[in-house]
Structures are given as structure tokens and as C-alpha cells.
Scaffold this active site. Structure first.
Site, PDB file in Angstrom:
ATOM      1  N   ASP A   1      26.270  38.155 -82.851  1.00 35.46           N
ATOM      2  CA  ASP A   1      25.128  39.067 -82.788  1.00 35.46           C
ATOM      3  C   ASP A   1      24.249  38.779 -81.566  1.00 35.46           C
ATOM      4  O   ASP A   1      24.364  37.709 -80.934  1.00 35.46           O
ATOM      5  CB  ASP A   1      24.303  38.890 -84.082  1.00 35.46           C
ATOM      6  CG  ASP A   1      23.663  40.188 -84.554  1.00 35.46           C
ATOM      7  OD1 ASP A   1      23.464  41.075 -83.716  1.00 35.46           O
ATOM      8  OD2 ASP A   1      23.339  40.291 -85.755  1.00 35.46           O
TER       9      ASP A   1
ATOM     10  N   ASP B   1      23.551  49.577 -86.950  1.00 30.71           N
ATOM     11  CA  ASP B   1      22.970  49.005 -88.169  1.00 30.71           C
ATOM     12  C   ASP B   1      22.750  50.077 -89.217  1.00 30.71           C
ATOM     13  O   ASP B   1      22.240  49.782 -90.301  1.00 30.71           O
ATOM     14  CB  ASP B   1      21.637  48.319 -87.857  1.00 30.71           C
ATOM     15  CG  ASP B   1      21.846  46.870 -87.463  1.00 30.71           C
ATOM     16  OD1 ASP B   1      22.992  46.400 -87.550  1.00 30.71           O
ATOM     17  OD2 ASP B   1      20.867  46.218 -87.069  1.00 30.71           O
TER      18      ASP B   1
HETATM   19  C1  DGJ Z   1      21.740  42.661 -86.949  1.00 26.35           C
HETATM   20  C2  DGJ Z   1      23.104  43.116 -87.362  1.00 26.35           C
HETATM   21  O1  DGJ Z   1      23.430  44.311 -86.763  1.00 26.35           O
HETATM   22  C3  DGJ Z   1      23.189  43.149 -88.873  1.00 26.35           C
HETATM   23  O2  DGJ Z   1      24.394  43.683 -89.290  1.00 26.35           O
HETATM   24  C4  DGJ Z   1      22.999  41.745 -89.362  1.00 26.35           C
HETATM   25  O3  DGJ Z   1      24.071  40.943 -88.928  1.00 26.35           O
HETATM   26  C5  DGJ Z   1      21.671  41.204 -88.877  1.00 26.35           C
HETATM   27  N1  DGJ Z   1      21.517  41.325 -87.459  1.00 26.35           N
HETATM   28  C6  DGJ Z   1      21.516  39.773 -89.257  1.00 26.35           C
HETATM   29  O4  DGJ Z   1      20.379  39.222 -88.764  1.00 26.35           O
END
Ligand code: DGJ
Length: 712
Positions: free
Chosen positions: A447, A504
Site C-alpha cells: 500500500d 477503495d
Molecule cells: C488503503 C487500501 O486501499 C485499503 O484497501 C486498505 O488496505 C487500507 N489502506 C488499510 O490501511
């Protein structure tokens, strides 16, 4: 070239591969130009004439020389548009490069040009390659000399043919990635820039140039994309004489007195509509995945990701329970998301401390991993290595490892580690390696949850190096690129990763649009798509399980809800669609993908079609009905990628999703759920009328060619 000149000294080169021809020409030993990229030209084509025809005659009010649009256009040649290379002298003054071709080497389908500067302030190498999918790549390496510095270097200026006057590209935002936007060329510049140090939700580094009548399945277009995951800049420009160029390069606030390489820019050309470009770009994104996943019996296992189920509330017992449910539904890989490491109870703390949280996991992760494996699933884990919270052991021990200058604003309460420091990368490599070596983990969700404050190319280069190092040490571990969803999706990161977390937003309506749009560049199986919670956490929408599940099944499918929230009906539906995905994924992800022109803003239709040499052809059509159409009935549209002479048995896979209200009097047996037989010619002529569908419904149609010898 002088005024009134009639004979021009010209050198020409041509590359032929992948059904495409690329012609380059150097006028008067100047920087070569791309004079043709597209349809294969006959061997006898007069390349010199082609090159000369690219030069408009000069008229009043212009400089005297006939100025070609070279790969590195420069004002000293008389080019009035944006230069390909900007040089600064020792005192910071602008120093226009005066380039001349020193050497040209042609080998296979590659060309290498070495350019020198008449005042010896810089030297350049341009590397060009045409591959067997018809993708043309350009990369430039520049070495500043004698106190010169470089402030802009494009990967190679690309002429955009006059007839391709529409510019299609993507904006976007967090939870709203890949928003299509369109404009027409007009005099002046259209510039796009990401200054986030990462690709950015709003800045996919690619643009398409289309003929007025170009659609998904027909017409001429040129696609250009920069393989780079940091800040980048695109300039699409029309100069007063009407010629157009596009340049891509790295966005950097600084200047370089060191040798630098541009990232590679890839070009695809199609006369078969936008799908033709996608075919070439899909193959580019697939190269790394194919090598990495070669030999895997299940290359795209169904994921379960626990993020939207439990967020930071990790408890081994609950996670085991969730894992058991997920396996029962059909999941094949369990990904433990953010929250597993020391002190990480919310997003204000602990990034940088990649040690298992002993409070949450007193016996470590092994009991959970064992449980997951006993259910037949593989195990993946989340990291955000480039980041650090000020409230962490790492930041306390190494405040100097944070990206400077001081006073950087926080983003999601976190700061950025300076990866250009080798000790930072060594530390990250050691931390990640320790977790991977001690556990049966074959997947990382990597991430990157904040924007940087500038282009920061050094950070991207160091990231690629770290990813390469991990790949060499852990060849069986796959990496998914995530950056608050789709903030780092590009062909640079796809050289190191096998999946992207597109967004997301697990809202299936939004996903339907986004993944359809993203497929212009990114192969379907590389896009992760999850069935989220019943009430979507980022939109508040409640959508039917059938729709949520089918939308995920169009891509690399996964689940992200708490499976304990599912009703029996929802669980049954999800299991059924997941079983369909598993039975069909090998076909889907080896077939050719086509977006269809539906002429209905509420319908996103796409097909996966294969035409096997043995006559065993198949297709799957996904008709995604987002909202209610303007007209009452579903508009028939033309299918694509079929053989005209072949007959196909066609059936609706999910007749149970048809609403009776909208289909009271049914005319065709197809709408009643029966199989019908139609030729490819009829289907591609728009013969198939699908039943009417409610908003938020996916109709799925399978077609199977009738084996030769069987008469319709
Ligand atoms: C952002 C990601 O896109 C989510 O899917 C998740 O992994 C969160 N970060 C976790 O902090």
C-alpha cells in the site's frame, strides 16, 4: 534546412513487426523523427518521400527553415512548440541544445540513436523497439556535460496524426478512479501533471488520440502511455502550423547534473477501434504476471481480504472464524490487511514497525496461517513499507530517515521514508524479509496511502530497486499494487506486480464503470475486484448480492465483507457466482477482451471471446445495467470478436436475475432462458436483443461455437 531548399539530405529507417511499421528519418543529420507509425507499409514505399511530406511548407510570418518534428524537438532547429529537452547552463541560464545524429544502429526490430550537441553540453541515446504485439517503445538516456543541467527530458516526442483530433484520457479521485474525459486538439498545449510522487488517482499516465468516428470496435486511434509510477507530465500540443505532438516525461522540480534516463513511453496504434489498443496494452501489463505466475495451477485464486470486515480489530479467533466462512464461500487466498503489526490499533500509529503485535497475536501469525492453510487457502499480508507514523519506534530511532525538507504536511497522519537513502531500503528489505522467511506467505498487498509533495523521481527509482530485490529473494511471492485504492496503477509498477487494487470503493455500481474504463489499459485479470459489505462503506449504497458478485467475477474476484453478515440467500448466490468464476477464469483471462459500443449510457457491456484454431470458439458477454435506460427496452448492440461463418449456441447464464415486471410478454426463447443458435455474422450485426434488466443487474451470456459438421 535553408529557405527555398529543394534537396534535403535524408537518412531513413523502418521497423516492421507485430503488424505495424514504424519509419524514422533524420533530416540533414539532425535528430531523427518518427514519420510513420501504424499500418504496415509495402516494402517498396519511398521512405524519403514520406519523410518530406511530413514537413509543411513555410508561409509568411514563420521562420525560414522547414522544421521537422523530431524525437527531441529543439528551438534551434526552428521548432516553435515545447522542446523535448530543456538544458540549463552553469549560471542557470537556458541553453538550447543543438543536436546532431552521431550514430545509428539498427538491430532486429530495434534502433539506437546516439546524439551529440554541437557545443558539447549534452549527449543523448534514444532506444527504440517495436515488439511482436505492435507496441513501439521509446526511451531516452541523457548525459549532461560541462556544468549543464537538465530540467526536462521527454521519452521521445511523438507526432499525432492530423486526423486523430480527439484526446481521451482519465481523471479520477479516491473511490472514483478512471473517469473518462475527452477534448479536441486546439492551438496550444493541453498539459497533465501528477505532482504526488506517485501515479495518482487522477493521473493515469496515458492518453489516446482518436479519429472523429472511432469507437470501441472500429476506427483509428493511437494510445500512448508512460511506464512510470512517480510524478509525471504529459504535454499534448498543436502548434500554429497545425502539427501536433505529445510528450511524456518525469515531473521533477529539480534539475539534474547527473545522467538520467526517461521512463519508457509505449505507443500502440489501431485501425480496429479502442479495443485494438487495449489488446496491445493488455499484453504489456501481462508480461510480468505471466513470468511470475507461470506454472501455478491456480494463477488467480479467489481472494478474501479482511479490511472492510474488521479494519484494525484483529483477533486470531475471529479471523479464524471469518477465514472458515470465506473458504466455505469459495475463497482460495486469505489476505490479512492493515492492523497486524505492533501497536497498530488505528491509522495514527506504528507504520514502520513491521513486527507482529504480540497483544493481538500472542502466539504470532503461525496459528492463523496454519488454520487458513488447513482450509486449502494461501496466505497474504499487507505492508505499507514506504511510510512511517511519527508515533513509531522507527521514527523515534531515525528521525533523519523521513523525507525532507522539514515541516512536510502529514497525510493520513503519516510521513514518507526517504527511500533514496540506502540504509532505509536495507532496513525495509530486512523487515519484510524477516516476516516472509518466517511464515508461509506468498502474497503482499503493498500500500501507499498518501501523496508526496512533488514529483520525487528518486523515490520511485528506489522503490523499483527494492521491489526487484524482494522479487529476487522471494520469487514465489506476488505483490499487489495499492495506493489508497488506485493511486499507483501504471506500466512501471506492473513490471513488479501481478495485481492492482483498482479502488477503495467496493460499490459494485461504481466498480462496474471503473473497471470497464480501466480495461482500456489494464488487462481484466490484473484488476482486483471484491464483493464488499451489504451496505457499501464508501457510498452507503445497498446493492443486490447477484450484482455485486457478477461485477467482481468480471475481474480477479475477491470478497471483502464480513461473511457472517450474509443471509443464506446471499451466501448461496455468492457461492454460485464464485463457482462460475472458478470454472471460467482460465477461459476469461486467456480470451480477448472487447468493450462494446452500446449507445446507452447506462449499459457497460464487454465480451471475452476466444477463437481457437480448432474451431472451438467461446464467448462470455457481460451486460452491466447500471441505471434505468432512457428507452424502455434494452437496445440491441453489436457483439465483437466472433467468426462470421461460425454458429454459436447462446444462453443466458442467470435467467433468475430477470425482473418479471420488465419482461411480461416475452418474445424470444432466449429471454425464456432457452439456448438459441445464431451466426457470428448475425451477432456482430446486432441481432441479439437481451431481455430488459433492472438497474444494478448484470446479465451474463455464454456462447459456444457449434462444432463443425453440426448443421444449424
Ligand atoms: C488503503 C487500501 O486501499 C485499503 O484497501 C486498505 O488496505 C487500507 N489502506 C488499510 O490501511
Amino acid at each position: 534546412m535553408k529557405k527555398g531548399q529543394t534537396s534535403i539530405a535524408l537518412s531513413c529507417w523502418r521497423l516492421d513487426k507485430g503488424g505495424r511499421t514504424a519509419v524514422f528519418a533524420s533530416f540533414e543529420s539532425g535528430t531523427p523523427c518518427l514519420v510513420h507509425f501504424g499500418a504496415t507499409l509495402p516494402a517498396q514505399e519511398d521512405l524519403s518521400l514520406l519523410a518530406q511530406l511530413t514537413l509543411p511548407n513555410t508561409a509568411g510570418g514563420q521562420l525560414d527553415p522547414l522544421t521537422p518534428l523530431s524525437l527531441m524537438p529543439s528551438a534551434i532547429e526552428g521548432w516553435q512548440g515545447h522542446p523535448g529537452l530543456s538544458l540549463l547552463g552553469a549560471e542557470g541560464q537556458s541553453a538550447t541544445p543543438d543536436l546532431t545524429l552521431a550514430e545509428a544502429v539498427e538491430e532486429d526490430a530495434s534502433l539506437t540513436y546516439k546524439l551529440s550537441d554541437r557545443l558539447d553540453r549534452v549527449s543523448l541515446t534514444l532506444a527504440i523497439h517495436l515488439d511482436d504485439t505492435g507496441l513501439l517503445s521509446l526511451t531516452t538516456h541523457a548525459t549532461p556535460k560541462a556544468d549543464s543541467r537538465i530540467s526536462w527530458l521527454c521519452a521521445g516526442a511523438v507526432p499525432v496524426p492530423d486526423r486523430l483530433s480527439r484526446i481521451l484520457d482519465h481523471g479520477g479521485r479516491w473511490t472514483g478512479e478512471f473517469q473518462q474525459q475527452e477534448r479536441l486538439f486546439a492551438t496550444g498545449q493541453y498539459a497533465r501533471e501528477s505532482r504526488e510522487g506517485r501515479t495518482g488517482h487522477a493521473h493515469f499516465p496515458g492518453a489516446t488520440f482518436l479519429a472523429i468516428d472511432c469507437g470501441e470496435t472500429s476506427g483509428e486511434c493511437l494510445g500512448v502511455s508512460l511506464a512510470w509510477s512517480g510524478g509525471h507530465r504529459m504535454i499534448a500540443e498543436e502548434i500554429p502550423d497545425g502539427r501536433r505532438q505529445v510528450q511524456f516525461g518525469v515531473a521533477d522540480d529539480g534539475v539534474s547534473d547527473q545522467p538520467i534516463s526517461s521512463p519508457t513511453v509505449y505507443l500502440a496504434w489501431s485501425n480496429d477501434g479502442l479495443n485494438g489498443l487495449s489488446e496491445a496494452f493488455h499484453s504489456l501489463g501481462r508480461r510480468f504476471s505471466r513470468t511470475k505466475l507461470a506454472g501455478r495451477t491456480v494463477p488467480r485464486p479467489v481472494h478474501y481480504n479482511c479490511w472492510e470486515a474488521i479494519y484494525f480489530r484483529h483477533s486470531p479467533e475471529e479471523l479464524k472464524q471469518i477465514a472458515s466462512h470465506a473458504a466455505e464461500l469459495g475463497a482460495e487466498r486469505f489476505v490479512l490487511d492493515d492492523g497486524w503489526f505492533k501497536g497498530r490499533n488505528d491509522d495514527t500509529t506504528s507504520l514502520g514497525d513491521w513486527n507482529i503485535d504480540k497483544n493481538k497475536f500472542p502466539d504470532g501469525l503461525t496459528p492463523l496461517i496454519d488454520h487458513v492453510q488447513s482450509l486449502g487457502m494461501r496466505f497474504g499480508i499487507w505492508f505499507e513499507p514506504e511510510m512511517v507514523n511519527l508515533d513509531s519506534d522507527l521514527a523515534r530511532a531515525h528521525p533523519d530517515w523521513l523525507q525532507g525538507p522539514g515541516g512536510q504536511p502529514a497525510g493520513r497522519q503519516q510521513h514518507v521514508l526517504d527511500l533514496s537513502k540506502s540504509e532505509v531500503c536495507d532496513h525495509l528489505f530486512d523487515q519484510i524479509s524477516a516476516i516472509l522467511s518466517e511464515h508461509a506467505i506468498d502474497y503482499i498487498k503493498w500500500d501507499h496511502n498518501r501523496v508526496l509533495t512533488g514529483g520525487m523521481p528518486g523515490q520511485t527509482v528506489a522503490l523499483y530497486r527494492l521491489l526487484n530485490r524482494l522479487d529476487a529473494a522471494f520469487p514465489d511471492v506476488e505483490i499487489e499494487s495499492c495506493a489508497s485504492g488506485g493511486g499507483r496503477i501504471d506500466f512501471g509498477i506492473l513490471n513488479h506486480t501481478t495485481r492492482v487494487w483498482l479502488s477503495d470503493s467496493n460499490d459494485a455500481l461504481e466498480r462496474l464503470r471503473m473497471q470497464h474504463e480501466a480495461s482500456r489499459w489494464i488487462a481484466p485479470e490484473i484488476q482486483g475486484s471484491h464483493v464488499g459489505p451489504r451496505t457499501c462503506h464508501t457510498s452507503g449504497r445497498v446493492l443486490p448480492m447477484a450484482f455485486r458478485a457478477w461485477v467482481a467475477a468480471q475481474r480477479h474476484m475477491g470478497f471483502e465483507m464480513d461473511p457472517r453478515e450474509l443471509t443464506d440467500d446471499e451466501a448461496l448466490t455468492l457461492k454460485r457466482v464464485t463457482a462460475w468464476f472458478k470454472a471460467n477464469r482460465d477461459f476469461l483471462f486467456s480470451a480477448r477482451h472487447h468493450r462494446l459500443d452500446t449507445r446507452d449510457a447506462e449499459v457497460h457491456a464487454e465480451m471475452f471471446a476466444s477463437a481457437g484454431d480448432d474451431g472451438d470458439d467461446r464467448f462470455v458477454l457481460f451486460h452491466g445495467q447500471a441505471g434505468a435506460s432512457k428507452q424502455i427496452a434494452t437496445r440491441p448492440y453489436q457483439l465483437a470478436g466472433l467468426r462470421s461463418e461460425t454458429f454459436y449456441d447462446i444462453r443466458l447464464v442467470n435467467p433468475e436475475d430477470l425482473p418479471r415486471t420488465l419482461n411480461q410478454n416475452v418474445s424470444s426463447p432466449f429471454s425464456k432462458g432457452e439456448s438459441v443458435r445464431l451466426s457470428g455474422a448475425a451477432l456482430m450485426a446486432g441481432a441479439l436483443r437481451l431481455p430488459n434488466a433492472f438497474p444494478a443487474t448484470m446479465l451474463v451470456v455464454e456462447g459456444q461455437s457449434v462444432r463443425s459438421g453440426v448443421q444449424p
